[in-house]
Design a protein around this motif. Structure first.
Motif, PDB file in Angstrom:
ATOM      1  N   GLY A 172       0.789  -1.225   0.000  1.00  0.00           N
ATOM      2  CA  GLY A 172       0.000   0.000   0.000  1.00  0.00           C
ATOM      3  C   GLY A 172       0.821   1.274   0.000  1.00  0.00           C
ATOM      4  O   GLY A 172       0.260   2.370  -0.085  1.00  0.00           O
ATOM      5  N   GLN A 173       2.142   1.144   0.091  1.00  0.00           N
ATOM      6  CA  GLN A 173       2.993   2.339   0.118  1.00  0.00           C
ATOM      7  C   GLN A 173       3.061   2.995  -1.256  1.00  0.00           C
ATOM      8  O   GLN A 173       3.170   2.319  -2.271  1.00  0.00           O
ATOM      9  CB  GLN A 173       4.399   1.957   0.577  1.00  0.00           C
ATOM     10  N   ARG A 174       3.026   4.313  -1.283  1.00  0.00           N
ATOM     11  CA  ARG A 174       3.101   5.037  -2.555  1.00  0.00           C
ATOM     12  C   ARG A 174       4.555   5.121  -3.009  1.00  0.00           C
ATOM     13  O   ARG A 174       5.430   5.575  -2.268  1.00  0.00           O
ATOM     14  CB  ARG A 174       2.536   6.441  -2.396  1.00  0.00           C
ATOM     15  N   VAL A 175       4.784   4.648  -4.215  1.00  0.00           N
ATOM     16  CA  VAL A 175       6.122   4.743  -4.821  1.00  0.00           C
ATOM     17  C   VAL A 175       5.970   5.352  -6.211  1.00  0.00           C
ATOM     18  O   VAL A 175       4.953   5.161  -6.886  1.00  0.00           O
ATOM     19  CB  VAL A 175       6.803   3.356  -4.904  1.00  0.00           C
ATOM     20  N   ASN A 176       6.969   6.070  -6.643  1.00  0.00           N
ATOM     21  CA  ASN A 176       6.904   6.754  -7.937  1.00  0.00           C
ATOM     22  C   ASN A 176       7.212   5.824  -9.106  1.00  0.00           C
ATOM     23  O   ASN A 176       6.815   6.083 -10.238  1.00  0.00           O
ATOM     24  CB  ASN A 176       7.883   7.934  -7.939  1.00  0.00           C
ATOM     25  N   ASP A 177       7.939   4.747  -8.827  1.00  0.00           N
ATOM     26  CA  ASP A 177       8.351   3.817  -9.875  1.00  0.00           C
ATOM     27  C   ASP A 177       7.225   2.831 -10.155  1.00  0.00           C
ATOM     28  O   ASP A 177       6.781   2.099  -9.264  1.00  0.00           O
ATOM     29  CB  ASP A 177       9.618   3.081  -9.429  1.00  0.00           C
ATOM     30  N   ARG A 178       6.744   2.786 -11.385  1.00  0.00           N
ATOM     31  CA  ARG A 178       5.636   1.881 -11.706  1.00  0.00           C
ATOM     32  C   ARG A 178       6.054   0.420 -11.591  1.00  0.00           C
ATOM     33  O   ARG A 178       5.237  -0.460 -11.298  1.00  0.00           O
ATOM     34  CB  ARG A 178       5.091   2.177 -13.106  1.00  0.00           C
ATOM     35  N   ARG A 179       7.345   0.143 -11.803  1.00  0.00           N
ATOM     36  CA  ARG A 179       7.820  -1.228 -11.637  1.00  0.00           C
ATOM     37  C   ARG A 179       7.725  -1.646 -10.174  1.00  0.00           C
ATOM     38  O   ARG A 179       7.393  -2.784  -9.856  1.00  0.00           O
ATOM     39  CB  ARG A 179       9.265  -1.350 -12.126  1.00  0.00           C
ATOM     40  N   GLY A 180       8.019  -0.697  -9.277  1.00  0.00           N
ATOM     41  CA  GLY A 180       7.911  -0.977  -7.851  1.00  0.00           C
ATOM     42  C   GLY A 180       6.475  -1.206  -7.432  1.00  0.00           C
ATOM     43  O   GLY A 180       6.183  -2.089  -6.616  1.00  0.00           O
ATOM     44  N   ILE A 181       5.552  -0.423  -7.987  1.00  0.00           N
ATOM     45  CA  ILE A 181       4.132  -0.591  -7.684  1.00  0.00           C
ATOM     46  C   ILE A 181       3.665  -1.985  -8.108  1.00  0.00           C
ATOM     47  O   ILE A 181       2.984  -2.693  -7.354  1.00  0.00           O
ATOM     48  CB  ILE A 181       3.296   0.491  -8.396  1.00  0.00           C
ATOM     49  N   TYR A 182       4.057  -2.367  -9.321  1.00  0.00           N
ATOM     50  CA  TYR A 182       3.652  -3.667  -9.861  1.00  0.00           C
ATOM     51  C   TYR A 182       4.210  -4.807  -9.005  1.00  0.00           C
ATOM     52  O   TYR A 182       3.498  -5.749  -8.655  1.00  0.00           O
ATOM     53  CB  TYR A 182       4.134  -3.783 -11.305  1.00  0.00           C
TER      54      TYR A 182
END
Length: 393
Positions: A172-182
């Motif tokens: 649930g943490q917000r990260v700017n990197d879309r790879r990290g979100i995925y």
């Protein structure tokens, strides 16, 4: 005098050779051992094993595992300053377990099995000395019951901490990197599926969407209108090579993960991704790597870091830390607490019933304190009477 004795011995040997030839006995000379370096020998052994993999007698995963285990053997021989196979003697591997201290006895035992297979190949290839080839060269590792608890099940209290942290603080943490979100969303679904299905990590990484069916079992209760979604999973690539089916209580997480993947592909990728991401795609695929599954090491390292971050009490029966395989152990532990029959659990997990029985030694029976110590409230007086079967006379 010395020359005369030497001539007599030579004459006697010549006569023995003639007698052997006359009786049809063929005397073979011992072939010299080949001088092969450790590295070249291991490569040759793996090439022979690759032929078996090409013939589908063993899996490619089996070859990779053996190569990984033989790396430790190679490191040990480098430590012993042995460069050639012919330099191996009877006590070369006596210190192997000491060299590998820090790892589990089960791992050491598996490495010694790979070592033994390589040495057998060296014997057939005449790379060992003749007098050494006939000896037992590998040490014996005694595995006790406590060594089999290297992957202790996660206690209910610790699981609440782990699940909440992964769901809220990690995924649930917000990260700017879309790879990290995925990746974080993928990791959360992986952990939930592993814990609720009992599948082995490698089986999960090889799982495809075509082998998953989400079933709506209706609303959870009369007062809860949420739908109870169950995942019916067909496991084709298994450790035992026997396919099996598992009903898992993680349908909600898998459904949400699939919807996330579709939305992610549509937002960040062109139409070309649709040729790769389809119903035959890996469930836990990496869209940033041509939809190939994530590596096992990445999953292990992430979960290990989370374990270290949290204040966990660990399991009562083991002083070993939790591992990735603890998710599978937790599933088995919970099913046994629900009194699931061993035969059914064996089919679901692919484990031998004897191996499952060992989990009973780790069961946290105190979790059933209320059930096991319930008072006989509401029971009437016991009117049990003995019947006299013999005549008193």
């Amino acid at each position: 005098e010395a020359q005369r004795k030497a001539l007599d011995i030579y004459t006697e040997l010549r006569q023995l050779d003639k007698l052997a030839g006359a009786s049809g006995i063929i005397v073979k000379t011992q072939k010299r051992s080949k001088k092969a370096s450790i590295e070249i020998s291991i490569i040759g052994h793996l090439k022979e094993m690759q032929k078996r993999a090409d013939a589908e007698l063993v899996t490619q995963e089996y070859i990779k595992t053996k190569e990984y285990r033989l790396r430790h053997v190679k490191s040990y021989l480098e430590f012993k300053q042995i460069k050639y196979v012919i330099d191996i003697i009877d006590n070369t591997f006596d210190d192997y377990a000491l060299f590998r201290r820090g790892t589990t006895k089960v791992n050491i035992s598996n490495e010694i099995k790979a070592l033994s297979q390589w040495l057998n190949w060296c014997r057939e290839s005449r790379q060992l000395k003749a007098d050494v080839a006939s000896l037992k060269l590998t040490p014996k590792v005694l595995i006790k019951g406590e060594d089999l608890t290297a992957n202790p099940p996660i206690s209910p209290g610790d699981w609440k901490k782990i699940e909440r942290y992964i769901r809220v603080d990690y995924a649930g943490q917000r990260v700017n990197d879309r790879r990290g979100i995925y990746w974080r969303k993928c990791f959360h679904t992986f952990v939930m599926t592993a814990k609720n299905s009992g599948m082995r990590p490698k089986e999960l990484l090889n799982l495809r969407w075509s082998d998953v069916n989400i079933v709506d079992m209706g609303q959870k209760s009369k007062s809860d209108n949420r739908r109870h979604l169950v995942a019916e999973i067909n496991i084709r690539k298994t450790k035992t090579k026997e396919p099996r089916q598992v009903p898992a209580n993680c349908g909600k997480q898998l459904k949400e993960w699939l919807e996330f993947q579709k939305e992610f592909a549509g937002r960040y990728y062109s139409e070309g991704i649709k040729r790769v991401f389809n119903k035959d795609s890996y469930v836990f695929c990496n869209m940033n790597n041509n939809c190939e599954p994530y590596s096992l090491s990445q999953v292990q390292q992430t979960l290990r870091a989370i374990y270290r971050r949290l204040d966990l009490r660990e399991h009562w029966s083991s002083d070993k830390p939790y591992t990735l395989y603890s998710l599978r152990s937790t599933f088995i532990d919970e099913q046994l607490m629900k009194d699931t029959p061993i035969a059914v659990l064996s089919m679901m997990t692919g484990n031998d019933p004897k191996a499952l029985m060992k989990h009973y030694q780790q069961l946290d029976v105190l979790r059933k304190t209320r059930e096991l110590t319930a008072l006989p409230i509401g029971r009437g007086k016991d009117d049990k009477q003995s019947m006299e079967l013999r005549d008193n006379q």
